[in-house]
Design a protein around this motif. Structure first.
Motif, PDB file in Angstrom:
ATOM      1  N   ASN A 256      47.276  55.398  37.669  1.00 18.16           N
ATOM      2  CA  ASN A 256      45.842  55.482  37.468  1.00 18.16           C
ATOM      3  C   ASN A 256      45.183  54.109  37.633  1.00 18.16           C
ATOM      4  OD1 ASN A 256      43.241  55.542  35.762  1.00 18.16           O
ATOM      5  ND2 ASN A 256      43.835  57.692  35.881  1.00 18.16           N
ATOM      6  N   VAL A 257      44.038  54.095  38.314  1.00 19.62           N
ATOM      7  CA  VAL A 257      43.345  52.832  38.591  1.00 19.62           C
ATOM      8  C   VAL A 257      42.930  52.138  37.290  1.00 19.62           C
ATOM      9  CG1 VAL A 257      41.324  51.798  39.696  1.00 19.62           C
ATOM     10  CG2 VAL A 257      42.551  53.650  40.833  1.00 19.62           C
ATOM     11  N   LEU A 258      42.482  52.908  36.305  1.00 19.94           N
ATOM     12  CA  LEU A 258      42.071  52.301  35.043  1.00 19.94           C
ATOM     13  C   LEU A 258      43.252  51.621  34.353  1.00 19.94           C
ATOM     14  CD1 LEU A 258      39.674  54.983  33.545  1.00 19.94           C
ATOM     15  CD2 LEU A 258      39.106  52.944  34.851  1.00 19.94           C
ATOM     16  N   LEU A 259      44.429  52.233  34.434  1.00 13.07           N
ATOM     17  CA  LEU A 259      45.615  51.621  33.851  1.00 13.07           C
ATOM     18  C   LEU A 259      45.958  50.322  34.572  1.00 13.07           C
ATOM     19  CD1 LEU A 259      47.923  51.753  31.833  1.00 13.07           C
ATOM     20  CD2 LEU A 259      49.180  53.195  33.451  1.00 13.07           C
ATOM     21  N   GLN A 260      45.771  50.302  35.891  1.00 11.76           N
ATOM     22  CA  GLN A 260      46.000  49.066  36.654  1.00 11.76           C
ATOM     23  C   GLN A 260      45.035  47.975  36.206  1.00 11.76           C
ATOM     24  OE1 GLN A 260      46.648  49.436  40.965  1.00 11.76           O
ATOM     25  NE2 GLN A 260      46.681  51.651  40.698  1.00 11.76           N
ATOM     26  N   PHE A 261      43.779  48.346  35.945  1.00 14.62           N
ATOM     27  CA  PHE A 261      42.808  47.351  35.471  1.00 14.62           C
ATOM     28  C   PHE A 261      43.241  46.764  34.127  1.00 14.62           C
ATOM     29  CE2 PHE A 261      38.870  49.234  37.833  1.00 14.62           C
ATOM     30  CZ  PHE A 261      39.441  48.864  39.037  1.00 14.62           C
TER      31      PHE A 261
ATOM     32  N   LEU B 241      45.569  42.231  31.071  1.00 14.64           N
ATOM     33  CA  LEU B 241      46.615  41.643  30.230  1.00 14.64           C
ATOM     34  C   LEU B 241      47.251  40.427  30.908  1.00 14.64           C
ATOM     35  CD1 LEU B 241      48.312  44.874  28.845  1.00 14.64           C
ATOM     36  CD2 LEU B 241      46.739  43.345  27.656  1.00 14.64           C
ATOM     37  N   VAL B 242      47.425  40.524  32.233  1.00 18.03           N
ATOM     38  CA  VAL B 242      47.915  39.350  32.973  1.00 18.03           C
ATOM     39  C   VAL B 242      46.920  38.203  32.837  1.00 18.03           C
ATOM     40  CG1 VAL B 242      48.454  38.445  35.271  1.00 18.03           C
ATOM     41  CG2 VAL B 242      49.281  40.712  34.605  1.00 18.03           C
ATOM     42  N   GLY B 243      45.617  38.548  32.941  1.00 24.42           N
ATOM     43  CA  GLY B 243      44.589  37.519  32.780  1.00 24.42           C
ATOM     44  C   GLY B 243      44.615  36.902  31.397  1.00 24.42           C
ATOM     45  N   LEU B 244      44.854  37.736  30.375  1.00 26.88           N
ATOM     46  CA  LEU B 244      44.948  37.208  29.013  1.00 26.88           C
ATOM     47  C   LEU B 244      46.059  36.177  28.890  1.00 26.88           C
ATOM     48  CD1 LEU B 244      44.476  40.331  26.698  1.00 26.88           C
ATOM     49  CD2 LEU B 244      43.040  38.292  26.784  1.00 26.88           C
ATOM     50  N   TRP B 245      47.168  36.430  29.582  1.00 29.35           N
ATOM     51  CA  TRP B 245      48.300  35.496  29.488  1.00 29.35           C
ATOM     52  C   TRP B 245      48.087  34.270  30.375  1.00 29.35           C
ATOM     53  CZ3 TRP B 245      52.032  33.874  33.127  1.00 29.35           C
ATOM     54  CH2 TRP B 245      53.055  33.108  32.572  1.00 29.35           C
ATOM     55  N   TRP B 246      47.684  34.487  31.620  1.00 28.59           N
ATOM     56  CA  TRP B 246      47.612  33.370  32.567  1.00 28.59           C
ATOM     57  C   TRP B 246      46.398  32.479  32.316  1.00 28.59           C
ATOM     58  CZ3 TRP B 246      51.217  31.606  35.776  1.00 28.59           C
ATOM     59  CH2 TRP B 246      50.842  30.626  36.693  1.00 28.59           C
TER      60      TRP B 246
ATOM     61  N   PHE C 215      33.604  47.452  35.902  1.00 29.97           N
ATOM     62  CA  PHE C 215      33.507  45.990  35.935  1.00 29.97           C
ATOM     63  C   PHE C 215      33.273  45.532  37.369  1.00 29.97           C
ATOM     64  CE2 PHE C 215      35.983  46.595  32.053  1.00 29.97           C
ATOM     65  CZ  PHE C 215      35.363  45.713  31.182  1.00 29.97           C
ATOM     66  N   GLY C 216      32.359  44.570  37.552  1.00 30.37           N
ATOM     67  CA  GLY C 216      32.220  43.936  38.855  1.00 30.37           C
ATOM     68  C   GLY C 216      31.145  44.526  39.744  1.00 30.37           C
TER      69      GLY C 216
ATOM     70  N   LEU D  87      38.684  39.407  31.496  1.00 37.20           N
ATOM     71  CA  LEU D  87      37.833  39.752  32.637  1.00 37.20           C
ATOM     72  C   LEU D  87      38.256  39.018  33.902  1.00 37.20           C
ATOM     73  CD1 LEU D  87      34.316  39.825  30.930  1.00 37.20           C
ATOM     74  CD2 LEU D  87      35.800  41.741  31.502  1.00 37.20           C
ATOM     75  N   LYS D  88      38.801  37.815  33.756  1.00 34.03           N
ATOM     76  CA  LYS D  88      39.292  37.084  34.931  1.00 34.03           C
ATOM     77  C   LYS D  88      40.466  37.804  35.576  1.00 34.03           C
ATOM     78  CE  LYS D  88      37.884  32.389  33.597  1.00 34.03           C
ATOM     79  NZ  LYS D  88      38.369  31.038  33.173  1.00 34.03           N
ATOM     80  N   GLY D  89      41.219  38.557  34.793  1.00 25.42           N
ATOM     81  CA  GLY D  89      42.304  39.344  35.362  1.00 25.42           C
ATOM     82  C   GLY D  89      41.818  40.634  35.999  1.00 25.42           C
ATOM     83  N   ILE D  90      40.791  41.239  35.402  1.00 29.36           N
ATOM     84  CA  ILE D  90      40.294  42.522  35.909  1.00 29.36           C
ATOM     85  C   ILE D  90      39.584  42.366  37.247  1.00 29.36           C
ATOM     86  CG2 ILE D  90      38.561  44.318  35.506  1.00 29.36           C
ATOM     87  CD1 ILE D  90      39.309  44.377  32.640  1.00 29.36           C
ATOM     88  N   THR D  91      38.789  41.318  37.415  1.00 30.84           N
ATOM     89  CA  THR D  91      37.933  41.192  38.598  1.00 30.84           C
ATOM     90  C   THR D  91      38.704  41.264  39.918  1.00 30.84           C
ATOM     91  OG1 THR D  91      36.337  39.902  37.320  1.00 30.84           O
ATOM     92  CG2 THR D  91      36.163  39.792  39.717  1.00 30.84           C
ATOM     93  N   PRO D  92      39.805  40.510  40.105  1.00 30.55           N
ATOM     94  CA  PRO D  92      40.544  40.658  41.362  1.00 30.55           C
ATOM     95  C   PRO D  92      41.194  42.027  41.517  1.00 30.55           C
ATOM     96  CG  PRO D  92      41.685  39.156  39.881  1.00 30.55           C
ATOM     97  CD  PRO D  92      40.344  39.405  39.294  1.00 30.55           C
TER      98      PRO D  92
END
Length: 399
Positions: free
Chosen positions: A161-166, A171-176, A236-237, A328-333
């Motif tokens: 699901n696209v929402l799950l990917q977001f 979460l990647v953005g939260l870490w990185w 978002f975006g 949000l920095k992770g979600i945007t790309p």
């Protein structure tokens, strides 16, 4: 300050006008709102408007609609927010429902097919131009590029699901992109809920509802409400983010629309004033008539009203939260990758025409529109009707 009734009347008149003449996309809507609320009437100071815009840009949902709700909130409280938001959305809703009725009523006529022969490639060009601009703005390091490519590949090759990917990208953005030198006690952040399961998936595409949808609304009231609440909470975006969110489930999973109906529904959303998110009304009309369109529209805009009306004071502080900004920095790309992935089957559908001549014509119209958008900054409200005229002209040509 004038009495509340006077302020509410002023808000209703201003935002009904903006909702009626608001062609040109969210940037045009925001510019017109600034002119009316700041320059002409001094309802807000320039600083208040800029601060409100920054909050709306951070939130999921159509920023221009949320800005209207925010202006109403500042001017006349909760009632002002309701009035300004309703009056901005209502004219475009009526136009989209009328166009949806006309589209499905006269779908078999050659002239309708000719119109969308020109409009559909213009819509694809608008989406691609949006992707290019978003990529130039956001993909400035390897992690963001990797998130965009990963989402593109996952969307094309898996049924995740696209929402799950977001959420995973966030979460990647939260870490990185996590803030440095921040203690555990200040790491308060919110992760959106995982997508909801809606209903058993039909094997074939849903047939068209009656005009009012009385025979369908009982069955589809809850699925439409849950689905569009979920979508409205994750745009978002910009409004075009609705495309991968809808295309994945409405076409591929729920089979409410065919691929062709979907791209034409997005085109109808572009033809009308107001936010492209009103494509939800087109989907709702197909599923359950006017009642379905109304339910879908209320559901997709409800999160925007809730965010502004219930949490406006908190949002100004939340905007400064480094953990939210990292999410949000992770979600945007990921949004960019999902839109690009959703565009590929839509492009294939647009270029698949009854004859080779029509396929080539569709491709040329799309390419010209893309050049006009990127090189000459031609407004979308001008390109879409021009595409319709070109489609009609090609339709009367001998092939």
């Amino acid at each position: 300050m004038p009495a509340l009734s006077i302020r509410l009347g002023e808000l209703a008149r201003v935002f009904f006008k903006l909702g009626t003449i608001g062609f040109g996309g969210p940037q045009a809507h925001i510019a017109m709102a600034n002119d009316e609320a700041v320059v002409r009437r001094q309802w807000l100071t320039p600083e208040q408007f800029t601060e409100g815009l920054a909050v709306c840009e951070m939130l999921p949902g159509p920023a221009s609609t949320q800005m209207g709700i925010y202006i109403g909130y500042v001017r006349a409280g909760q009632l002002g927010a309701l009035v300004s938001g309703f009056c901005f959305i209502a004219p475009a809703f009526v136009i989209v429902v009328a166009l949806a009725w006309g589209y499905f009523r006269f779908q078999g006529l050659p002239q309708i097919n000719d119109i969308f022969l020109g409009v559909s490639p213009v819509v694809i060009a608008i989406i691609l131009a949006f992707c290019w601009k978003l990529a130039m703005k956001t993909l400035n390091d390897g992690v963001r590029i990797g998130l965009a490519i990963a989402t593109l590949i996952l969307t094309l090759t898996t049924s995740i699901n696209v929402l799950l990917q977001f959420i995973l990208a966030g979460l990647v953005g939260l870490w990185w992109f996590r803030p440095q030198n921040v203690g555990p006690s200040s790491r308060g952040w919110w992760v959106p809920p995982t997508p909801l399961l809606l209903a058993n998936l039909p094997a074939e595409t849903l047939t068209l509802s009656s005009i009012w949808g009385l025979e369908r609304i009982g069955e589809f009231l809850l699925p439409l409400t849950i689905f569009f609440l979920k979508v409205g909470s994750f745009i978002f975006g910009g409004g075009l983010v609705i495309i991968p969110l809808l295309e994945f489930e409405v076409v591929e999973q729920l089979h409410w629309l065919t691929q062709t109906e979907f791209i034409n529904g997005v085109a109808i959303g572009q033809l009308s004033p107001g936010p492209v998110v009103l494509t939800a009304a087109f989907v709702g009309f197909k599923v359950a008539g006017i009642l379905g369109a109304l339910v879908s529209t209320i559901a997709i805009f409800a999160p925007s009203f809730a965010f502004i009306m219930l949490a406006a004071p908190l949002l100004l502080r939340a905007r400064q939260n480094l953990w939210i900004r990292a999410f949000l920095k992770g979600i945007t790309p990921a949004v960019l990758g999902a839109i690009a992935a959703a565009t590929i089957p839509l492009l294939r559908t647009t270029l698949t025409q009854p004859t080779l001549f029509y396929s080539i014509t569709s491709g040329v119209i799309g390419l010209v529109a893309l050049v006009a958008l990127l090189c000459y900054k031609t407004p979308t409200w001008l390109l879409v009707p021009l595409g319709a005229v070109l489609g009609l002209m090609v339709g009367v040509m001998p092939t």
